[in-house]
Design a protein around this motif. Structure first.
Motif, PDB file in Angstrom:
ATOM      1  N   VAL A  31       0.839  -1.208   0.000  1.00 27.71           N
ATOM      2  CA  VAL A  31       0.000   0.000   0.000  1.00 27.71           C
ATOM      3  C   VAL A  31       0.872   1.256   0.000  1.00 27.71           C
ATOM      4  O   VAL A  31       0.575   2.225  -0.712  1.00 27.71           O
ATOM      5  N   ILE A  32       1.947   1.259   0.775  1.00 31.20           N
ATOM      6  CA  ILE A  32       2.876   2.392   0.723  1.00 31.20           C
ATOM      7  C   ILE A  32       3.467   2.532  -0.677  1.00 31.20           C
ATOM      8  O   ILE A  32       3.596   3.638  -1.213  1.00 31.20           O
ATOM      9  N   GLY A  33       3.818   1.405  -1.288  1.00 30.77           N
ATOM     10  CA  GLY A  33       4.340   1.442  -2.651  1.00 30.77           C
ATOM     11  C   GLY A  33       3.338   2.005  -3.639  1.00 30.77           C
ATOM     12  O   GLY A  33       3.708   2.744  -4.567  1.00 30.77           O
ATOM     13  N   THR A  34       2.061   1.683  -3.451  1.00 31.32           N
ATOM     14  CA  THR A  34       1.019   2.226  -4.320  1.00 31.32           C
ATOM     15  C   THR A  34       0.955   3.746  -4.201  1.00 31.32           C
ATOM     16  O   THR A  34       0.874   4.466  -5.206  1.00 31.32           O
ATOM     17  N   ARG A  35       0.988   4.243  -2.962  1.00 35.36           N
ATOM     18  CA  ARG A  35       0.913   5.699  -2.768  1.00 35.36           C
ATOM     19  C   ARG A  35       2.134   6.384  -3.340  1.00 35.36           C
ATOM     20  O   ARG A  35       2.034   7.468  -3.951  1.00 35.36           O
ATOM     21  N   ILE A  36       3.309   5.797  -3.176  1.00 41.80           N
ATOM     22  CA  ILE A  36       4.530   6.393  -3.717  1.00 41.80           C
ATOM     23  C   ILE A  36       4.504   6.371  -5.237  1.00 41.80           C
ATOM     24  O   ILE A  36       4.970   7.305  -5.904  1.00 41.80           O
TER      25      ILE A  36
ATOM     26  N   LEU B  48      -0.957  -6.534  -3.244  1.00 39.56           N
ATOM     27  CA  LEU B  48       0.066  -6.706  -4.279  1.00 39.56           C
ATOM     28  C   LEU B  48      -0.517  -6.447  -5.667  1.00 39.56           C
ATOM     29  O   LEU B  48       0.132  -5.820  -6.518  1.00 39.56           O
ATOM     30  N   ALA B  49      -1.733  -6.942  -5.906  1.00 38.17           N
ATOM     31  CA  ALA B  49      -2.388  -6.726  -7.200  1.00 38.17           C
ATOM     32  C   ALA B  49      -2.608  -5.242  -7.456  1.00 38.17           C
ATOM     33  O   ALA B  49      -2.412  -4.751  -8.579  1.00 38.17           O
ATOM     34  N   VAL B  50      -3.027  -4.513  -6.421  1.00 38.38           N
ATOM     35  CA  VAL B  50      -3.251  -3.075  -6.561  1.00 38.38           C
ATOM     36  C   VAL B  50      -1.959  -2.362  -6.955  1.00 38.38           C
ATOM     37  O   VAL B  50      -1.934  -1.563  -7.896  1.00 38.38           O
TER      38      VAL B  50
ATOM     39  N   ALA C 149      -8.462  -3.292  -6.509  1.00 38.20           N
ATOM     40  CA  ALA C 149      -7.588  -3.962  -7.478  1.00 38.20           C
ATOM     41  C   ALA C 149      -8.264  -4.055  -8.844  1.00 38.20           C
ATOM     42  O   ALA C 149      -7.636  -3.808  -9.884  1.00 38.20           O
ATOM     43  N   GLY C 150      -9.553  -4.392  -8.857  1.00 33.74           N
ATOM     44  CA  GLY C 150     -10.279  -4.456 -10.119  1.00 33.74           C
ATOM     45  C   GLY C 150     -10.311  -3.117 -10.823  1.00 33.74           C
ATOM     46  O   GLY C 150     -10.118  -3.030 -12.055  1.00 33.74           O
ATOM     47  N   ALA C 151     -10.549  -2.041 -10.065  1.00 31.93           N
ATOM     48  CA  ALA C 151     -10.580  -0.706 -10.661  1.00 31.93           C
ATOM     49  C   ALA C 151      -9.222  -0.322 -11.231  1.00 31.93           C
ATOM     50  O   ALA C 151      -9.132   0.278 -12.319  1.00 31.93           O
TER      51      ALA C 151
END
Length: 334
Positions: free
Chosen positions: A88-93, A142-144, A205-207
């Motif tokens: 989740v942190i990786g997604t935000r970064i 992870l998928a997100v 993740a789907g979005a």
């Protein structure tokens, strides 16, 4: 210094479930970003990164100097919160436009995922608490991140890996749901919200998978896109229904008092908000934007309540430990 020593005592005795606080803070940051509150989102991201760094450093220290405790915590089902928090942190970064850092975090989360997934899904018996869903949460997180990076970097294979993780996460959810104790809805201490939070992170993740497709990167044919579209809508509808049921159960049977598992309540609230806004953007459902923003600020309020509870609990525990410290004698008249 007394303040520092009190903090050290609290930190040493913290639960392995503390990783849920990082997950919750990071997803609230994502939701605030999607709602347009960028400054507050960056503050939340900074807090999440600081907590993640502290937990990571402690992870290494225990690996080197406290091997038995490290093994015991790694074998705990809640240890997989480290994967979800990192993703989740990786997604935000990634949303900040820092692909190199985001890729490093994705690689780290991917390395930890298979190691920590087995203890998380190795459930025996029935009537399990909400932690039974953590394997699914980590997989969908992870998928997100993989889908978000695939869209940002125009990488088709990464999007296809994210799609595999998406369907695997749904299979893990079905398996976990069969072992979940439904009575946790009315007597759980906070982690029962993960039953709905798993649906929300799956919808997110789907979005993200739908958003990853573009004229620059052809990923899905019409049939595949239609299945993804329908699955994402169904997941969001189920998630919002669970949100209402869980909230009604909290109002019908209040459970005041802080418990570290309350961070597992904040995380689903944040993912529901982020999923609602992401689905609104990916599927063109503009009418979902206002409810999504409302849910974001509800998750912020829940985060503040959990943070206040954590601070008060830490202070109370530090005070009790201080009173028990050796060498302190009473001056009262006997």
């Amino acid at each position: 210094m007394p303040g520092i020593s009190d903090l050290c005592v609290w930190w040493a005795g913290r639960s392995p479930a503390a990783g849920a606080a990082v997950m919750a803070t990071a997803i609230v940051s994502v939701g605030l970003h999607l709602a347009g509150a960028e400054v507050v989102s960056l503050v939340a991201l900074g807090l999440a990164c600081a907590a993640w760094s502290a937990l990571g450093a402690d992870f290494v220290v225990r690996l080197v100097g406290q091997r038995r405790r490290w093994i015991a915590e790694a074998e705990s089902p809640v240890a997989i919160t480290a994967v979800a928090a990192t993703a989740v942190i990786g997604t935000r970064i990634s949303l900040l436009g820092r692909p190199t850092v985001a890729e490093a975090l994705l690689a780290l989360a991917a390395l930890l995922w298979p190691v920590l997934l087995l203890p998380a899904v190795r459930h025996r018996g029935q009537r399990m608490p909400g932690t039974v869903f953590l394997g699914c949460v980590a997989t969908q997180a992870l998928a997100v991140q993989a889908a978000t990076l695939a869209a940002a970097e125009t990488v088709a294979w990464l999007a296809h890996v994210a799609l595999v993780l998406f369907w695997l996460g749904l299979l893990l959810y079905v398996r976990a749901l069969a072992r979940f104790d439904p009575w946790q809805v009315v007597r759980g201490c906070g982690d029962h919200w993960i039953a709905g939070g798993t649906l929300s992170v799956s919808a997110l993740a789907g979005a993200e998978l739908l958003s990853a497709d573009s004229t620059r990167l052809y990923l899905w044919n019409d049939d595949d896109r239609g299945v993804l579209h329908d699955a994402t809508v169904v997941l969001l509808v189920l998630d919002l229904a669970c949100y209402v049921v869980l909230l009604a159960a909290e109002l019908a049977r209040p459970r005041p008092g802080y418990d570290v598992r309350r961070w597992a309540t904040v995380f689903p609230m944040g993912t529901t908000a982020a999923a609602t806004l992401s689905v609104a953007a990916a599927l063109g459902f503009a009418w979902l934007t206002v409810p999504g923003r409302v849910l974001v600020w509800i998750s912020v309020a829940a985060w503040l309540a959990a943070a206040a509870g954590a601070v008060l609990t830490a202070r109370a525990r530090a005070g009790r430990d201080g009173r028990k410290a050796p060498g302190v004698t009473s001056t009262a008249r006997r």
